[in-house]
Design a protein around this motif. Structure first.
Motif, PDB file in Angstrom:
ATOM      1  N   PRO A 102       2.058  12.374   4.952  1.00 18.64           N
ATOM      2  CA  PRO A 102       1.181  13.542   5.124  1.00 18.64           C
ATOM      3  C   PRO A 102      -0.004  13.581   4.164  1.00 18.64           C
ATOM      4  O   PRO A 102      -0.970  14.323   4.387  1.00 18.64           O
ATOM      5  N   LEU A 103       0.045  12.779   3.091  1.00 21.81           N
ATOM      6  CA  LEU A 103      -1.052  12.741   2.129  1.00 21.81           C
ATOM      7  C   LEU A 103      -2.138  11.744   2.541  1.00 21.81           C
ATOM      8  O   LEU A 103      -3.159  11.627   1.860  1.00 21.81           O
ATOM      9  N   HIS A 104      -1.903  10.995   3.628  1.00 18.04           N
ATOM     10  CA  HIS A 104      -2.860  10.027   4.167  1.00 18.04           C
ATOM     11  C   HIS A 104      -3.314   9.004   3.104  1.00 18.04           C
ATOM     12  O   HIS A 104      -4.519   8.827   2.875  1.00 18.04           O
ATOM     13  N   PRO A 105      -2.368   8.334   2.470  1.00 18.33           N
ATOM     14  CA  PRO A 105      -2.750   7.389   1.424  1.00 18.33           C
ATOM     15  C   PRO A 105      -3.288   6.082   1.991  1.00 18.33           C
ATOM     16  O   PRO A 105      -2.819   5.580   3.017  1.00 18.33           O
ATOM     17  N   ASP A 106      -4.287   5.534   1.331  1.00 17.87           N
ATOM     18  CA  ASP A 106      -4.718   4.168   1.593  1.00 17.87           C
ATOM     19  C   ASP A 106      -4.031   3.217   0.627  1.00 17.87           C
ATOM     20  O   ASP A 106      -3.815   2.048   0.949  1.00 17.87           O
ATOM     21  N   LEU A 107      -3.719   3.751  -0.539  1.00 22.84           N
ATOM     22  CA  LEU A 107      -3.096   2.955  -1.592  1.00 22.84           C
ATOM     23  C   LEU A 107      -2.110   3.840  -2.336  1.00 22.84           C
ATOM     24  O   LEU A 107      -2.415   4.987  -2.664  1.00 22.84           O
ATOM     25  N   ILE A 108      -0.909   3.309  -2.580  1.00 27.04           N
ATOM     26  CA  ILE A 108       0.073   4.009  -3.404  1.00 27.04           C
ATOM     27  C   ILE A 108       0.312   3.168  -4.647  1.00 27.04           C
ATOM     28  O   ILE A 108       0.578   1.959  -4.552  1.00 27.04           O
ATOM     29  N   MET A 109       0.221   3.800  -5.806  1.00 26.19           N
ATOM     30  CA  MET A 109       0.405   3.111  -7.077  1.00 26.19           C
ATOM     31  C   MET A 109       1.562   3.759  -7.827  1.00 26.19           C
ATOM     32  O   MET A 109       1.648   4.981  -7.924  1.00 26.19           O
ATOM     33  N   VAL A 110       2.451   2.931  -8.337  1.00 23.27           N
ATOM     34  CA  VAL A 110       3.625   3.404  -9.066  1.00 23.27           C
ATOM     35  C   VAL A 110       3.871   2.480 -10.246  1.00 23.27           C
ATOM     36  O   VAL A 110       3.364   1.355 -10.292  1.00 23.27           O
ATOM     37  N   GLY A 111       4.666   2.944 -11.198  1.00 18.65           N
ATOM     38  CA  GLY A 111       5.106   2.066 -12.263  1.00 18.65           C
ATOM     39  C   GLY A 111       6.040   1.001 -11.704  1.00 18.65           C
ATOM     40  O   GLY A 111       6.730   1.221 -10.704  1.00 18.65           O
ATOM     41  N   ALA A 121      17.732   3.990  -3.837  1.00 17.51           N
ATOM     42  CA  ALA A 121      17.877   2.770  -3.044  1.00 17.51           C
ATOM     43  C   ALA A 121      16.572   1.995  -2.897  1.00 17.51           C
ATOM     44  O   ALA A 121      16.585   0.786  -2.631  1.00 17.51           O
ATOM     45  N   GLY A 122      15.419   2.686  -3.054  1.00 15.79           N
ATOM     46  CA  GLY A 122      14.143   2.022  -2.847  1.00 15.79           C
ATOM     47  C   GLY A 122      13.457   1.642  -4.139  1.00 15.79           C
ATOM     48  O   GLY A 122      13.611   2.307  -5.170  1.00 15.79           O
ATOM     49  N   ASP A 123      12.690   0.560  -4.118  1.00 14.45           N
ATOM     50  CA  ASP A 123      11.890   0.138  -5.262  1.00 14.45           C
ATOM     51  C   ASP A 123      10.497  -0.236  -4.776  1.00 14.45           C
ATOM     52  O   ASP A 123      10.113   0.085  -3.643  1.00 14.45           O
ATOM     53  N   VAL A 124       9.723  -0.924  -5.611  1.00 18.48           N
ATOM     54  CA  VAL A 124       8.347  -1.266  -5.235  1.00 18.48           C
ATOM     55  C   VAL A 124       8.329  -2.163  -4.001  1.00 18.48           C
ATOM     56  O   VAL A 124       7.496  -1.991  -3.101  1.00 18.48           O
ATOM     57  N   ALA A 125       9.262  -3.097  -3.944  1.00 19.80           N
ATOM     58  CA  ALA A 125       9.316  -3.989  -2.779  1.00 19.80           C
ATOM     59  C   ALA A 125       9.633  -3.204  -1.508  1.00 19.80           C
ATOM     60  O   ALA A 125       9.040  -3.450  -0.444  1.00 19.80           O
ATOM     61  N   THR A 126      10.550  -2.243  -1.604  1.00 13.36           N
ATOM     62  CA  THR A 126      10.885  -1.394  -0.457  1.00 13.36           C
ATOM     63  C   THR A 126       9.674  -0.605   0.001  1.00 13.36           C
ATOM     64  O   THR A 126       9.377  -0.520   1.208  1.00 13.36           O
ATOM     65  N   LEU A 127       8.971  -0.021  -0.950  1.00 11.97           N
ATOM     66  CA  LEU A 127       7.792   0.779  -0.623  1.00 11.97           C
ATOM     67  C   LEU A 127       6.725  -0.085   0.035  1.00 11.97           C
ATOM     68  O   LEU A 127       6.059   0.336   0.993  1.00 11.97           O
ATOM     69  N   THR A 128       6.557  -1.309  -0.463  1.00 14.70           N
ATOM     70  CA  THR A 128       5.587  -2.233   0.123  1.00 14.70           C
ATOM     71  C   THR A 128       5.940  -2.553   1.570  1.00 14.70           C
ATOM     72  O   THR A 128       5.081  -2.566   2.462  1.00 14.70           O
ATOM     73  N   GLU A 129       7.223  -2.791   1.810  1.00 16.33           N
ATOM     74  CA  GLU A 129       7.678  -3.092   3.173  1.00 16.33           C
ATOM     75  C   GLU A 129       7.462  -1.908   4.105  1.00 16.33           C
ATOM     76  O   GLU A 129       6.989  -2.068   5.244  1.00 16.33           O
ATOM     77  N   LEU A 130       7.784  -0.709   3.632  1.00 11.93           N
ATOM     78  CA  LEU A 130       7.632   0.483   4.468  1.00 11.93           C
ATOM     79  C   LEU A 130       6.172   0.830   4.710  1.00 11.93           C
ATOM     80  O   LEU A 130       5.836   1.473   5.702  1.00 11.93           O
ATOM     81  N   GLY A 131       5.310   0.389   3.811  1.00 16.45           N
ATOM     82  CA  GLY A 131       3.892   0.710   3.953  1.00 16.45           C
ATOM     83  C   GLY A 131       3.110  -0.284   4.783  1.00 16.45           C
ATOM     84  O   GLY A 131       1.930  -0.054   5.065  1.00 16.45           O
ATOM     85  N   ALA A 132       3.737  -1.383   5.179  1.00 17.48           N
ATOM     86  CA  ALA A 132       3.022  -2.437   5.906  1.00 17.48           C
ATOM     87  C   ALA A 132       2.299  -1.870   7.121  1.00 17.48           C
ATOM     88  O   ALA A 132       2.892  -1.203   7.969  1.00 17.48           O
ATOM     89  N   GLY A 133       0.991  -2.120   7.176  1.00 18.06           N
ATOM     90  CA  GLY A 133       0.180  -1.635   8.276  1.00 18.06           C
ATOM     91  C   GLY A 133      -0.274  -0.200   8.127  1.00 18.06           C
ATOM     92  O   GLY A 133      -1.051   0.294   8.960  1.00 18.06           O
ATOM     93  N   ARG A 134       0.215   0.499   7.066  1.00 18.51           N
ATOM     94  CA  ARG A 134      -0.128   1.915   6.897  1.00 18.51           C
ATOM     95  C   ARG A 134      -0.807   2.183   5.556  1.00 18.51           C
ATOM     96  O   ARG A 134      -1.762   2.958   5.481  1.00 18.51           O
ATOM     97  N   PHE A 135      -0.306   1.576   4.499  1.00 21.35           N
ATOM     98  CA  PHE A 135      -0.924   1.734   3.179  1.00 21.35           C
ATOM     99  C   PHE A 135      -0.530   0.542   2.314  1.00 21.35           C
ATOM    100  O   PHE A 135       0.485  -0.120   2.550  1.00 21.35           O
ATOM    101  N   ALA A 136      -1.365   0.286   1.330  1.00 22.75           N
ATOM    102  CA  ALA A 136      -1.076  -0.779   0.367  1.00 22.75           C
ATOM    103  C   ALA A 136      -0.298  -0.203  -0.805  1.00 22.75           C
ATOM    104  O   ALA A 136      -0.316   1.010  -1.048  1.00 22.75           O
ATOM    105  N   VAL A 137       0.390  -1.055  -1.539  1.00 24.09           N
ATOM    106  CA  VAL A 137       1.203  -0.632  -2.678  1.00 24.09           C
ATOM    107  C   VAL A 137       0.915  -1.526  -3.866  1.00 24.09           C
ATOM    108  O   VAL A 137       0.824  -2.757  -3.731  1.00 24.09           O
TER     109      VAL A 137
END
Length: 302
Positions: A102-111, A121-137
């Protein structure tokens, strides 16, 4: 995946951000360089207070102060996620769908140590996989000093030891305690040292019991004057009717201030001594006078 340019329209940064310390500030600075608009997602209350209340940390700031500090550090918008049992049950996929998209991210940045979703259960790799085609991580390395990551936990440990200068180094600014002044037993006024009393609830961190040199200012007035102050933290062991920790600030040389119900920020500069139980009022007053003299010297007010 969206092609990343040097600057994207919206970057989202996620974390607890307790204290908004130097490590957090570095994350915000890196994110701000990559986006025209920076949205910070934080959680309240602390997730551990829901998942494992017995392990919940004492927080360095209240939510209002955290939001202000995040804005000062570069956030264009701060989104507070109410963390409750339902939030704790979200899978990583559900977290992305209900909180992030809902925040319409183009890029998500985390530690780089970021975890999310039910049972973390999720980490940076999980977030990257879930964001494929929708946002970069992007997972960012944690800022370190003296060979250790800068963390809220380190700051809490420094405060618990009364090491307010070490806490200030990690925070990038002096540690401040903010609260609303309540009426106490008025012993300070009777002794010639009227204090503004700020109770410390169980969920808040405060420096170790003792006497400190520092500053105080009203939070409700823009450009409010900073007053030099002698600050006591503890239960006041000379008397036996104070059951909870209180931050008491005596504004040096002032007995004309009416601060009841006023939001006050107390800034800690240096610890002068630990708490002592005095056998009589004369000894207590003598020590308080000595504290004031030392406080003036530390603050350059002598």
């Amino acid at each position: 995946m969206p092609e990343l340019e040097h600057v994207v329209p919206t970057a989202v940064l996620i974390g607890n951000f307790d204290g908004v310390h130097r490590g957090h500030q570095r994350l915000l600075s890196a994110a701000a360089e990559r986006a025209r608009r920076l949205v910070v997602v934080t959680f309240w209350p602390h997730p551990m207070s829901v998942i494992r209340p017995d392990k919940a940390p004492r927080l360095l700031t209240d939510l209002q102060t955290r939001v202000r500090l995040l804005a000062e550090a570069g956030a264009d918008e701060v989104v507070t996620v109410a963390f409750d049992d339902a939030t704790s049950e979200l899978t990583p996929e559900q977290f992305v769908d209900t909180v992030l998209l809902p925040l319409h991210p183009d890029l998500i940045m985390v530690g780089e140590n970021f975890r999310f979703g039910h049972r973390a259960a999720g980490d940076v790799a999980t977030l990257t996989e879930l964001g494929a085609g929708r946002f970069a991580v992007t997972g960012l390395p944690l800022a370190s000093t003296e060979g250790e990551p800068i963390s809220s936990t380190r700051i809490r440990k420094a405060l618990a030891a009364g090491e307010v200068a070490a806490a200030a180094d990690l925070l990038g600014r002096p540690y401040c305690y903010t609260g609303t002044v309540v009426q106490g037993f008025q012993r300070g006024r009777e002794l010639g040292f009227p204090t503004a009393n700020l109770p410390v609830p169980d969920w808040r961190a405060a420096p170790a019991d003792g006497v400190y040199a520092g500053w105080a200012r009203r939070v409700d007035e823009p450009d409010a004057e900073r007053w030099p102050a002698a600050i006591s933290v503890g239960t006041n062991p000379t008397f036996d009717d104070v059951m909870h920790t209180v931050v008491e600030a005596y504004v040096l040389g002032r007995d004309d201030l009416e601060l009841y119900d006023v939001p006050l920020e107390v800034e800690f500069v240096e610890r002068l001594r630990g708490q002592v139980a005095f056998t009589g009022l004369d000894a207590l007053i003598e020590q308080m006078r000595a504290d004031v003299v030392q406080c003036r010297e530390v603050l350059g007010q002598a």
